[in-house]
Design an enzyme around this catalytic site. Structure first.
Site, PDB file in Angstrom:
ATOM      1  N   THR A  74       0.756  -1.126  -0.023  1.00 46.33           N
ATOM      2  CA  THR A  74       0.090  -0.001   0.182  1.00 46.33           C
ATOM      3  C   THR A  74       1.168   1.371  -0.520  1.00 46.33           C
ATOM      4  O   THR A  74       0.443   2.313  -1.217  1.00 46.33           O
ATOM      5  CB  THR A  74      -0.718  -0.288   1.308  1.00 46.33           C
ATOM      6  OG1 THR A  74      -2.215  -0.926   1.194  1.00 46.33           O
ATOM      7  CG2 THR A  74      -1.684   1.722   1.175  1.00 46.33           C
ATOM      8  N   GLN A 176       0.052 -10.436  -5.898  1.00 42.57           N
ATOM      9  CA  GLN A 176      -0.685 -11.634  -6.098  1.00 42.57           C
ATOM     10  C   GLN A 176      -0.203 -12.124  -7.306  1.00 42.57           C
ATOM     11  O   GLN A 176      -0.275 -13.212  -7.721  1.00 42.57           O
ATOM     12  CB  GLN A 176      -2.169 -11.274  -6.034  1.00 42.57           C
ATOM     13  CG  GLN A 176      -2.859 -10.160  -5.642  1.00 42.57           C
ATOM     14  CD  GLN A 176      -3.036 -11.225  -4.244  1.00 42.57           C
ATOM     15  OE1 GLN A 176      -2.653 -12.676  -4.178  1.00 42.57           O
ATOM     16  NE2 GLN A 176      -3.772 -10.768  -3.197  1.00 42.57           N
ATOM     17  N   SER A 196       4.342  -7.628  -1.309  1.00 45.07           N
ATOM     18  CA  SER A 196       4.465  -7.567  -0.130  1.00 45.07           C
ATOM     19  C   SER A 196       4.218  -8.599   0.096  1.00 45.07           C
ATOM     20  O   SER A 196       4.516 -10.111  -0.170  1.00 45.07           O
ATOM     21  CB  SER A 196       2.224  -7.219   0.369  1.00 45.07           C
ATOM     22  OG  SER A 196       2.577  -7.348   0.916  1.00 45.07           O
ATOM     23  N   HIS A 198       3.422 -10.851   2.787  1.00 51.10           N
ATOM     24  CA  HIS A 198       3.015 -10.872   3.835  1.00 51.10           C
ATOM     25  C   HIS A 198       1.955 -11.864   2.955  1.00 51.10           C
ATOM     26  O   HIS A 198       1.162 -13.233   3.855  1.00 51.10           O
ATOM     27  CB  HIS A 198       2.020 -10.514   5.153  1.00 51.10           C
ATOM     28  CG  HIS A 198       1.155  -9.364   4.415  1.00 51.10           C
ATOM     29  ND1 HIS A 198      -0.252  -9.732   4.370  1.00 51.10           N
ATOM     30  CD2 HIS A 198       0.552  -8.498   3.765  1.00 51.10           C
ATOM     31  CE1 HIS A 198      -1.413  -8.951   3.403  1.00 51.10           C
ATOM     32  NE2 HIS A 198      -0.184  -7.950   3.117  1.00 51.10           N
ATOM     33  N   THR A 234      14.268   4.294  10.243  1.00 53.18           N
ATOM     34  CA  THR A 234      15.206   2.792  10.807  1.00 53.18           C
ATOM     35  C   THR A 234      14.189   2.068  10.742  1.00 53.18           C
ATOM     36  O   THR A 234      13.611   1.426  10.826  1.00 53.18           O
ATOM     37  CB  THR A 234      15.427   3.288  12.820  1.00 53.18           C
ATOM     38  OG1 THR A 234      16.128   4.100  13.046  1.00 53.18           O
ATOM     39  CG2 THR A 234      16.099   2.036  13.082  1.00 53.18           C
ATOM     40  N   CYS A 321      -9.365  -5.779   2.584  1.00 49.80           N
ATOM     41  CA  CYS A 321      -8.940  -4.092   2.621  1.00 49.80           C
ATOM     42  C   CYS A 321     -10.332  -3.055   2.658  1.00 49.80           C
ATOM     43  O   CYS A 321     -10.587  -2.762   3.342  1.00 49.80           O
ATOM     44  CB  CYS A 321      -8.256  -3.317   2.239  1.00 49.80           C
ATOM     45  SG  CYS A 321      -7.013  -4.268   0.567  1.00 49.80           S
TER      46      CYS A 321
HETATM   47  N1  PMP Z   1      -1.966  -4.615  -4.764  1.00 51.33           N
HETATM   48  C1  PMP Z   1      -3.116  -5.808  -4.197  1.00 51.33           C
HETATM   49  C2  PMP Z   1      -2.966  -6.542  -5.858  1.00 51.33           C
HETATM   50  C3  PMP Z   1      -3.410  -6.544  -3.156  1.00 51.33           C
HETATM   51  O1  PMP Z   1      -3.980  -7.794  -3.424  1.00 51.33           O
HETATM   52  C4  PMP Z   1      -2.801  -5.782  -2.058  1.00 51.33           C
HETATM   53  C5  PMP Z   1      -3.150  -6.356  -0.394  1.00 51.33           C
HETATM   54  N2  PMP Z   1      -4.954  -6.568  -0.325  1.00 51.33           N
HETATM   55  C6  PMP Z   1      -1.734  -4.762  -1.609  1.00 51.33           C
HETATM   56  C7  PMP Z   1      -1.764  -4.445  -3.071  1.00 51.33           C
HETATM   57  C8  PMP Z   1      -1.538  -4.392  -0.161  1.00 51.33           C
HETATM   58  O2  PMP Z   1      -0.555  -4.728  -0.549  1.00 51.33           O
HETATM   59  P1  PMP Z   1      -0.359  -4.244   1.691  1.00 51.33           P
HETATM   60  O3  PMP Z   1      -1.302  -5.899   1.870  1.00 51.33           O
HETATM   61  O4  PMP Z   1       1.072  -5.044   1.650  1.00 51.33           O
HETATM   62  O5  PMP Z   1      -0.553  -3.177   2.116  1.00 51.33           O
END
Ligand code: PMP
Length: 377
Positions: A74, A176, A196, A198, A234, A321
């Site tokens: 994000t 993705q 990302s 996670h 940091t 989200c």
């Molecule tokens: N772009 C896409 C295509 C995502 O699927 C996501 C996560 N849902 C994000 C951006 C945002 O990533 P993050 O959770 O690291 O902010």
């Protein structure tokens, strides 16, 4: 009291932490120094970051010098959109972390249409892109690698060609795509790419912005000289260490997605046999192997998700989200497939630990929730 065993099929929202990532994070927590300090403790923390940078860069075919660690995709997408573009060409199927800042940054937005299969239609914007660059204006084309809701793979090679022809910059949100498709940043033709931790089994709250050598972007955060002056503050040493460990493991697992895709295809076939009225969104387009976006017309997606949750199965209705906002899924709606599908679409996303038995359990729960005929896994 026995609790229902849980089956987690929401890897596109977040993938469980890999043991290797956890171990790397715990070890990094014991490295006491500030990575910018010159003493041995500082150098140890710095070494952890630089090892992770190599692991993360290597996963996507980038140079370590091209990686900027961020708090997630994000932040990275926001930074790209805020780089002072005159116009940004972007489709409504992009993730909100790209779409919202593109709409808010004051640039002219050129709408990139998507087909009912969920693929962006680049031919439609060639003329407006060339036009937008007149007088040397800086213009950005933003196309995601794979859609988070449908799994549909987007035409990045074509986007790179178009960007080159029209003289515009190309940004790819590869959140993705990384770990699900081979990604080679050196060959991609993109100026910037985001992903990302996670979604790969690394920790949440850390990600990467890849900036092609020679491309100038304003500092993401002004402050100290960290990340080669591109992001002050940091560093999140433990998070970055976990991200690196997850990336290294994913890089070694090439081929895992084929096994997952077989399970996903089996799930879809059995699901369609039991509930023939179900629609699999994007099924006619090339898709990443772990994602299925299914709509039972007439059902409300949020209700299906809650009922599946009660059966022990974690799936989602729209990007995590966006949850809390009940209504049509905006990505699916932007594909023009109709309101009854956009309101009913749920996402099932498999991961490395998904097993045959999980698919069978999913189908049994689906049968109860959808009221379909007998399901065979
Ligand atoms: N772009 C896409 C295509 C995502 O699927 C996501 C996560 N849902 C994000 C951006 C945002 O990533 P993050 O959770 O690291 O902010």
């Amino acid at each position: 009291m026995t609790s229902t065993p849980r089956i987690y099929l929401d890897h596109n929202a977040s993938s469980p932490l890999r043991p290797a990532a956890r171990a790397a994070m715990i070890a990094a927590c014991d490295a006491a120094g500030n990575p910018s300090s010159v003493h041995a403790e500082g150098r140890r923390a710095r070494a952890i970051i630089e090892t992770a940078r190599e692991q993360v860069a290597s996963l996507v075919g980038a140079k370590p010098s091209e990686i900027v660690f961020t708090s997630g995709a994000t932040e990275a997408n926001n930074a790209v959109m805020a780089a002072g573009w005159k116009a940004i060409c972007i489709s409504a199927i992009e993730h909100d972390s790209a779409l919202a800042p593109a709409r808010a940054c004051g640039a002219k937005v050129i709408a990139l249409p998507a087909s009912t299969d969920g693929v962006v239609e680049l031919g439609a914007v060639a003329e407006s892109l060339s036009h937008a660059t007149s007088g040397g204006a800086r213009v950005l084309l933003s196309v995601m690698m794979a859609n988070n809701e449908t799994g549909v793979i987007q035409p990045i090679a074509e986007a790179a060609e178009l960007a080159k022809t029209c003289g515009v910059a190309l940004h790819v949100d590869a959140v993705q795509g990384v770990g699900r498709l081979p990604v080679d940043f050196a060959q991609l033709g993109a100026d910037t790419l985001t992903f990302s931790s996670h979604k790969l089994g690394g920790p949440r709250g850390v990600g990467a912005l890849v900036i092609r050598d020679g491309v100038n972007l304003p500092a993401l955060i002004k402050g100290g000289g960290q990340e080669r002056r591109r992001r002050g503050g940091t560093e999140n040493v433990a998070g970055i260490a976990g991200f690196g460990a997850a990336a290294a493991e994913v890089a070694r697992e090439q081929g895992a997605m084929q096994r997952i895709a077989i399970l996903r295809d089996r799930l879809e076939e059995a699901l369609l046999a039991a509930t023939p009225e179900a629609i699999i969104v994007g099924r006619n387009a090339p898709r990443i192997g772990n994602t299925s976006c299914v709509a039972l017309p007439g059902k409300v997606a949020e209700t299906v998700v809650i009922r599946m949750d009660m059966e022990g199965i974690a799936i989602s209705a729209g990007a995590a989200c966006m949850s809390g906002k009940v209504g049509a899924n905006t990505v699916i709606a932007a594909m023009g497939v109709g309101d009854s599908i956009a309101r009913a679409a749920v996402r099932v996303s498999l991961g490395p630990e998904t097993k045959d038995e999980d698919i069978a359990a999913f189908l049994a729960a689906w049968q109860k929730v959808a009221g379909g005929a007998a399901l065979a896994a």
